[in-house]
Enzyme design. Sequence first.
Site, PDB file in Angstrom:
ATOM      1  N   LYS A 136       0.840  -1.196   0.000  1.00 20.57           N
ATOM      2  CA  LYS A 136       0.000   0.000   0.000  1.00 20.57           C
ATOM      3  C   LYS A 136       0.874   1.245   0.000  1.00 20.57           C
ATOM      4  O   LYS A 136       2.077   1.173   0.276  1.00 20.57           O
ATOM      5  CB  LYS A 136      -0.963  -0.008   1.192  1.00 20.57           C
ATOM      6  CG  LYS A 136      -0.322   0.111   2.574  1.00 20.57           C
ATOM      7  CD  LYS A 136      -1.402   0.049   3.639  1.00 20.57           C
ATOM      8  CE  LYS A 136      -0.875   0.197   5.045  1.00 20.57           C
ATOM      9  NZ  LYS A 136      -0.296   1.508   5.361  1.00 20.57           N
ATOM     10  N   GLY A 168      -1.290   5.881  13.383  1.00 24.60           N
ATOM     11  CA  GLY A 168      -1.234   6.123  11.946  1.00 24.60           C
ATOM     12  C   GLY A 168      -2.036   5.110  11.155  1.00 24.60           C
ATOM     13  O   GLY A 168      -3.263   5.224  11.025  1.00 24.60           O
ATOM     14  N   CYS A 169      -1.355   4.105  10.650  1.00 30.70           N
ATOM     15  CA  CYS A 169      -1.992   3.183   9.708  1.00 30.70           C
ATOM     16  C   CYS A 169      -2.998   2.249  10.360  1.00 30.70           C
ATOM     17  O   CYS A 169      -3.973   1.845   9.726  1.00 30.70           O
ATOM     18  CB  CYS A 169      -0.917   2.402   8.960  1.00 30.70           C
ATOM     19  SG  CYS A 169       0.139   3.463   7.941  1.00 30.70           S
ATOM     20  N   VAL A 170      -2.796   1.894  11.628  1.00 28.70           N
ATOM     21  CA  VAL A 170      -3.801   1.087  12.327  1.00 28.70           C
ATOM     22  C   VAL A 170      -5.078   1.898  12.504  1.00 28.70           C
ATOM     23  O   VAL A 170      -6.184   1.432  12.203  1.00 28.70           O
ATOM     24  CB  VAL A 170      -3.262   0.592  13.683  1.00 28.70           C
ATOM     25  CG1 VAL A 170      -4.390   0.060  14.560  1.00 28.70           C
ATOM     26  CG2 VAL A 170      -2.220  -0.493  13.471  1.00 28.70           C
ATOM     27  N   THR A 173      -6.844   2.425   9.134  1.00 31.07           N
ATOM     28  CA  THR A 173      -7.482   1.194   8.666  1.00 31.07           C
ATOM     29  C   THR A 173      -8.739   0.897   9.471  1.00 31.07           C
ATOM     30  O   THR A 173      -9.774   0.501   8.919  1.00 31.07           O
ATOM     31  CB  THR A 173      -6.495   0.019   8.757  1.00 31.07           C
ATOM     32  OG1 THR A 173      -5.361   0.298   7.931  1.00 31.07           O
ATOM     33  CG2 THR A 173      -7.132  -1.277   8.311  1.00 31.07           C
TER      34      THR A 173
END
Length: 226
Positions: A136, A168-170, A173
């Site tokens: 990603k 961030g990405c957690v 998502t």
Amino acid sequence: MTLGTKMVSDNRTARQIFEDVMANPARAKFGFGKTLAIVNVDFQNAYTNIEEFKTAYETDPRQIEYANTISALARKAGMPVIWTHVAYMDSAADAGVWGTRTDTPDSLQNIKVGSRRHEFDARCEIDRGADAIYTKRMPSAFFETPLQSLLVWHQVDTVVVTGGSTSGCVRATAVDSLSRGYRTIVPIETCADKHESYHYANLTDLQLKYADVVPVQDVIDWFGGR
């Protein structure tokens, strides 16, 4: 009479606020549905290998072990397991504006496809014949990846999000998961961040708004109770 809340300011740390929120016995849950997917976000050397990269971080030293455990349970149950990692083309054009603030060897956009920083941590137990693997380029595992289609095909109604960073990405998502109508679970021990303030503040916000933030044992027990 004021019905709303003026912004609270007190002397509690982010961790203390998180613990207070989690200690509330009346807190409602989205709960588990019938079919879940494990989405393991960015367990790659750039973010997990603290001996090699200064961009890496560790919260619970057993984080990857826990992610491996619940991934194996999902696999055994015939439910999808997804691993994401971040990387960019040599020109970094696919990083967009996100890659414009700095340009050092440690910068985000300089994680190149196929590089050591792009590679998954060697501790990850990935079944490359069964698990989905996506590269990603933006925070959410849903953004411009085939994840949504995969979940629809498997009739998934619950998404378990692990990985980093919590802030961030957690978080991105998990918010996208909820926004797409999935019951969203974030196991505490499977997430990591650079500072406990970011980590616990975001776990608190996820718990209050977007996800069930639970001990990883809750996920293990769910598989055991099926």
